[in-house]
Structure formats: C-alpha cells, structure tokens
Scaffold this active site. Structure first.
Site, mmCIF file in Angstrom:
data_model
loop_
_atom_site.group_PDB
_atom_site.id
_atom_site.type_symbol
_atom_site.label_atom_id
_atom_site.label_comp_id
_atom_site.label_asym_id
_atom_site.label_seq_id
_atom_site.Cartn_x
_atom_site.Cartn_y
_atom_site.Cartn_z
ATOM 1 N N PHE A 98 17.028 45.636 23.724
ATOM 2 C CA PHE A 98 15.662 45.856 23.264
ATOM 3 C C PHE A 98 14.935 44.519 23.294
ATOM 4 C CE2 PHE A 98 13.624 49.421 20.685
ATOM 5 C CZ PHE A 98 14.067 50.421 21.534
ATOM 6 N N GLN A 211 0.978 45.633 14.994
ATOM 7 C CA GLN A 211 1.695 45.514 16.271
ATOM 8 C C GLN A 211 1.074 46.368 17.367
ATOM 9 O OE1 GLN A 211 6.026 46.850 16.857
ATOM 10 N NE2 GLN A 211 6.003 44.663 17.267
ATOM 11 N N HIS A 213 1.907 47.912 20.866
ATOM 12 C CA HIS A 213 3.064 48.197 21.722
ATOM 13 C C HIS A 213 2.601 48.138 23.170
ATOM 14 C CE1 HIS A 213 6.540 50.083 23.499
ATOM 15 N NE2 HIS A 213 7.142 50.089 22.322
ATOM 16 N N LEU A 223 3.721 57.010 23.020
ATOM 17 C CA LEU A 223 4.659 55.916 23.263
ATOM 18 C C LEU A 223 5.591 56.191 24.440
ATOM 19 C CD1 LEU A 223 5.769 53.202 22.006
ATOM 20 C CD2 LEU A 223 7.600 54.621 21.138
ATOM 21 N N GLU A 226 10.359 51.325 24.358
ATOM 22 C CA GLU A 226 10.869 50.056 24.877
ATOM 23 C C GLU A 226 12.235 50.263 25.533
ATOM 24 O OE1 GLU A 226 9.737 46.622 22.567
ATOM 25 O OE2 GLU A 226 11.863 46.293 22.239
ATOM 26 N N ARG A 257 7.090 42.153 21.744
ATOM 27 C CA ARG A 257 5.977 43.055 22.057
ATOM 28 C C ARG A 257 4.630 42.351 22.078
ATOM 29 N NH1 ARG A 257 8.055 48.269 18.548
ATOM 30 N NH2 ARG A 257 9.725 48.768 20.016
ATOM 31 N N HIS A 321 0.694 50.314 17.175
ATOM 32 C CA HIS A 321 1.991 50.969 17.029
ATOM 33 C C HIS A 321 2.583 50.839 15.635
ATOM 34 C CE1 HIS A 321 5.792 52.555 18.344
ATOM 35 N NE2 HIS A 321 6.437 51.442 18.068
ATOM 36 N N ARG A 356 7.127 42.624 14.664
ATOM 37 C CA ARG A 356 8.383 43.357 14.462
ATOM 38 C C ARG A 356 9.141 43.484 15.770
ATOM 39 N NH1 ARG A 356 10.111 48.909 15.013
ATOM 40 N NH2 ARG A 356 8.093 49.549 15.840
#
Ligand SMILES: Cc1cc2nc3c(=O)[nH]c(=O)nc-3n(C[C@H](O)[C@H](O)[C@H](O)COP(=O)(O)OP(=O)(O)OC[C@H]3O[C@@H](n4cnc5c(N)ncnc54)[C@H](O)[C@@H]3O)c2cc1C
Length: 541
Positions: A98, A211, A213, A223, A226, A257, A321, A356
């Site tokens: 990730f 955040q 994304h 979404l 990721e 991100r 996100h 994050r």
C-alpha cells in the site's frame, strides 16, 4: 461497534445508535485493507516509522506506537471472530503493498475488506445482545457542567425525539467528506458528531487536514482502491507517460496519497490530463488477476464510467476521502468533557497527523474502538448516572419545530450546493490566503442564510428534507472551522498545501491546532506534537 463489544463483554448495558442500519455505515465501503505487521520480516516499529513519516511528522508518536504495536493481535482477533481474510500461497493471511508502506502489510478480503469486517462486527453485536437503535439520528449530546448526561435522538421512522440517558457516550460518527462535491464518502458522512461534540466544549484538532485520494472515478468520485496500484496498476497522463517518476522516483504510484494527488492535479492543471482526469492503467495485470484481486473495481468502473479495466485505462482524479482532523482525544478516546469519548474517523488521536496511510483507518477503528470501549467501561463503573437536564428535550424539540413551522425562507439544497462548490474551489489540493478568505466569507454568508431555511416536507416519517437541514447545520459549521484552520496554518505539510507557504516549517508549525467554540465564534489553541522515537526529517518517496 468495536467499542460496544468491549462494553458488553464487561457485562454493562450498551446501546448503538446509528442514523443508518449499522452494516450500511460508511465502513462497509472500505476496499483495500487493514494494516498490521504480521510477518517475521516486518515489525511494528517499521509500521510505526512508515506511519510517522506518512503523517509528515504531525502524528502523535505515542498514539502511533499503540496503533502499530496492538495491530497484529487485533487482526488475529478479527479472524477469530470470523473475518475471512484473503490467503497467500502458504494459506497465511495475504498482505498487499500500500502507499507509503515500506513492506506489504495490508491484510484484505479481496477488495471488499470493509464489507467483510462490518458484518463480522455486527454479528458480535448480536452475540453480545447490544441494544440497537437503527435509523435514529442523534441531534444533541447532552451535558451538564462538564459532564455527559446522554443524547437526544430523532427516530427517523416516526419523527419522535427520544432522550437516552447514559453515564458515557462514545462518538463514532465517521468523517465529513460530504462537505465537498467530489468525494468517495457516503451521503451519511456529514460530520455530525464532530459538530455536536464541539458544541459541548470538546475541541476539534487539525481540521485543515483533509485527505485527497488520488484515484477516484471520473464524475462520481467513487473510490478505485489504492490496492489497484498495490497490485501493480500504473498512473499515466495524456501522452501515456508514467508521470509519477518525476514526482516520487523511488516509490512511483505507491508514494503517499498527498504526494500523488498533488502530482495528478499538477498534470491536469498543466494540460497533460484527459478530460479533467489522469488514467489508472490495469491492463497489464490481465483479466485473471483483476477478477481475482480487484473484482469490485472492475464492476464499478464498468457500471459507473463505462470502462472495462481489462481493456482500457480508468479515468481518475483526486477526490476528498478522509478526515484526518476531528475530536481531540487521548489514546483511550477520552475528550476533555467528562464521560465523552470519541473513536474512529471522527476522532483525532492523532495517528494520521497531516496525511493518513491507506489501511491505517480501519485499523484505527478497531484498535481505538476497543480502547475507547475499555475506557468508557472503566468510567461507567466508577461514576454514577447523572441527571438529564429537564430543559434538554423540550429545547431540541423546539428547535426542530422552528424548522418545520417556518413558512417563509429558502430550501436547504442550494445552500449546500453553494457551500460545497466554495469548499471545492477554495479548500482543495492547493490552497492560498486569497481563496481561503473568499471561501470563509462565502460560508459565513451561507450560515446566515441557513438561519432562515425552510422545508416543504412536514411529515413525520422519514423526513429526509428535515434530516438534510439538520446535517447542513453541522456541515456549514465544519466548513467554517476547516477554512479558519487552513488559513491559520501558514506552511505546507502533508495534505495541507499552501501555495503561498510551500515549505514545511517545523520551527513554527510542528504543533497541533485545536479549535474551540467561543462567544459565538471560534478560538484556536495549540498543543505540541508527541515525538517519542523518530525525529522529524524531510519526507521523500
Ligand atoms: C470508499 C472508501 C474506501 C476506504 N477504504 C479503506 C481501506 O481499504 N482501508 C482503510 O483502512 N480505510 C479505508 N477507508 C477509510 C475507512 O473506511 C473509514 O475511515 C472508516 O471505515 C470509518 O469508520 P467509522 O466507524 O469511524 O465511521 P463510519 O463507518 O462512517 O460510521 C459512522 C457511523 O455513525 C453513524 N452516524 C453518523 N452521524 C450520526 C448521527 N447524527 N446520529 C446517529 N448516528 C450517526 C452512521 O450511521 C454510521 O453508523 C475508506 C474510505 C472510503 C470512503
């Protein structure tokens, strides 16, 4: 739900109050996975270091240590509860790479991790006999002095207001993605609990950090996990270039991100996008791997963008996100209000700091949900049930009656649309003083207009227009708090990029900003970041 399990295990009465059915909570949409250092070749210290770096050194390291140290046991417990994690060739829990992680440590259930876990948690609620109040929307956290007395909730099926008296309240109301138009968040992610806690004296921390994304689907903002890049997907621009090599030469599409979102926005703004997007290319993975590891991504892409990733790249762009900011708590979910706890996305402990890492949020809900449950249990065993103030219920019902009885005024929907447009224009991936000031002026005007909002639906049962009015009150307040916080922080860190202050400034800004309600306005105070192991360094990917 995780907190409720802990409280019920201790033999106390506990109720979960949720404005949607619990398994429709936004967590059900989580796709890519949940992090834990399970392998011998990995360690919680590595997980901690990646998280601290990902946070751009704003995360509190005592909290991050708790998150990463306790993660493996929580994953094993989830498996014991019945979570069917995907497996590797040896039959062990599989883990995928990730963004921002130096090791493949994201456990997953294909690309439906949230779906799997939320049903497991719901089964636990059944097992422990937790009381459930589904489709009850909390409209007030009731306090007296500085102590919690319970909540007031609107039963959506009947329109009745109820008071629930309790020794402790744990706010777990999720994020505020719906402050913006382009978001991966559900309609229910309107930030209610943050605004309700702020009204009772609990501060909101680091609200400027939201955040973006990098891979949300064109038009809908759905979404594209990721995990798609974790499985080997590329990002390309209009000339087919893998542009991330210019922004993050080492980690490319697996940089954090904030870094990738800014890179994409730079490509799009520089005329190298495709119809306002860049392209997520999975074609080289082949149909078998896509079907096995990313079945939902394929389905969503076909259904909502008309693109089959087996044959064509997916048009994606940055979208809102995750809410890094939230109700300030300690590592046991405690807020400064006696008996009021917070956990999950609505809380700011802070484990994510300025950015994050993917897979750390589901983990946060489990680790800190459990810990908040333990702390609320201890608090409830030590304290008496306090009186519920007489005026609280009539006060809340008077407020709702005022909205329902108003005959002249404007509907809420244009106000919300203008607010979201303003947030998207002025508080996006790149920000600056001029835009933020304009945004703040606009939101303050909208808050004035909101005072005269009126509804056309005056029915009792499932009055979603009334609910939207109530939620709009929370969202407008949080928009103002976010803009004030973003204007205040004159540096760039993690997801908060000030074009007029493009550098990180540890000397002045390595600190948390806490917003309190004061005299009809807001006051900002500061708290030092807890640095336990890793000294701040320049962040490179
Ligand atoms: C599309 C998507 C994919 C994601 N994928 C991942 C991932 O793979 N890994 C990861 O770690 N993180 C992921 N995240 C982030 C993660 O899913 C969330 O941060 C996390 O699930 C939030 O959980 P929560 O329990 O705090 O809130 P939620 O799951 O949002 O639940 C909030 C609850 O509060 C209730 N509520 C809200 N307001 C009220 C009110 N006024 N009255 C009563 N009830 C109320 C709601 O009904 C709901 O039950 C993803 C996020 C999105 C948007």
């Amino acid at each position: 739900m995780r907190a409720a399990v802990e409280i019920s295990r201790a033999g106390l009465n506990c109720a979960v109050v949720s404005k949607v059915h619990p398994v429709r909570s936004h967590s059900v949409a989580a796709q890519g996975g949940i992090n834990a250092a399970l392998k011998e070749t990995d360690s919680w210290e590595n997980h901690m270091m990646d998280t601290v770096k990902g946070s751009d050194y704003l995360g509190d390291q005592d909290a991050i240590e708790v998150l990463t140290r306790e993660a493996p046991a929580d994953i094993m417990e989830l498996e014991g509860m019945g979570a069917i994690f995907s497996r590797d060739d040896r039959g062990k829990i599989a883990q995928r790479p990730f963004g921002g992680a130096g090791y493949p440590r994201t456990c997953y259930l294909a690309d439906r991790t949230g779906h799997g876990l939320i049903h497991v948690m719901y089964e636990q609620l059944m097992k422990y006999g937790v009381y459930l109040y589904d489709e009850w929307s909390v409209v007030e956290i009731v306090t007296g002095g500085n102590s919690v007395r319970g909540i007031i909730a609107l039963e959506l099926t009947t329109g009745k207001l109820h008071r629930l008296r309790s020794k402790a309240v744990i706010v777990a109301t999720g994020g505020y993605g719906r402050l913006f138009n382009t978001t991966t968040n559900a309609l229910s992610s309107t930030g209610d609990g943050m605004s309700l806690a702020l009204r009772q004296g609990a501060p909101l921390m680091d609200m400027e950090f939201v955040q973006f994304h990098p891979t949300t689907l064109k038009r809908t903002g759905i979404l594209m996990t990721e995990g798609a890049r974790g499985e080997g997907g590329y990002l390309i621009n209009s000339s087919g270039e893998r542009f991330m090599k210019r922004y993050a030469p080492k980690t490319l599409e697996l940089a954090s991100r904030d870094v990738i979102s800014r890179a994409e926005q730079t490509e799009i703004d520089g005329g190298r996008g495709v119809d306002g997007c860049v392209l997520l290319d999975l074609r080289h993975l082949g149909a078998d791997r896509i079907n096995e590891r990313l079945p939902q991504i394929r389905e969503l892409s076909i259904n909502f963008a008309g693109v089959d990733p087996v044959a064509e790249p997916i048009p994606v762009k940055p979208g809102v996100h995750y809410s890094m900011g939230g109700i300030a708590t300690d590592i046991d979910g405690k807020t400064p209000v006696e008996g009021l706890f917070a956990a999950g996305e609505c809380a700011c402990i802070s484990v994510h700091g300025a950015n994050r890492l993917g897979g750390n949020s589901l983990l946060e809900t489990i680790v800190f949900g459990r810990r908040a449950g333990v702390a609320a249990t201890g608090f409830s065993l030590e304290n008496k049930l306090l009186d519920f103030p007489d005026g609280a219920l009539p006060g809340a019902s008077g407020e709702i009656a005022r909205i329902l009885n108003r005959t002249r005024g404007e509907p809420v929907y244009p106000i919300l649309k203008e607010a979201r447009d303003a947030m998207e224009r002025h508080c996006w991936v790149f920000r600056g003083r001029e835009g933020l000031t304009a945004g703040l002026k606009k939101i303050r005007e909208l808050r004035e207009r909101y005072k005269k909002v009126c509804v056309t639906d005056r029915s009792d049962s499932f009055n979603t227009e009334l609910l939207t009015v109530i939620e709009a009150g929370y969202m407008l307040e949080l928009s103002e708090v976010m803009l004030i916080s973003a204007l205040n922080r004159e540096e760039s860190r993690g997801s908060h990029f000030r074009a007029d202050f493009p550098e990180r400034n540890d000397k002045d800004w390595l600190r948390h900003a806490l917003v309190y309600r004061k005299d009809g306005g807001y006051d900002i105070k500061y708290r030092d970041v807890k640095i336990v192991r890793f000294k701040p360094e320049q962040r490179k990917y």
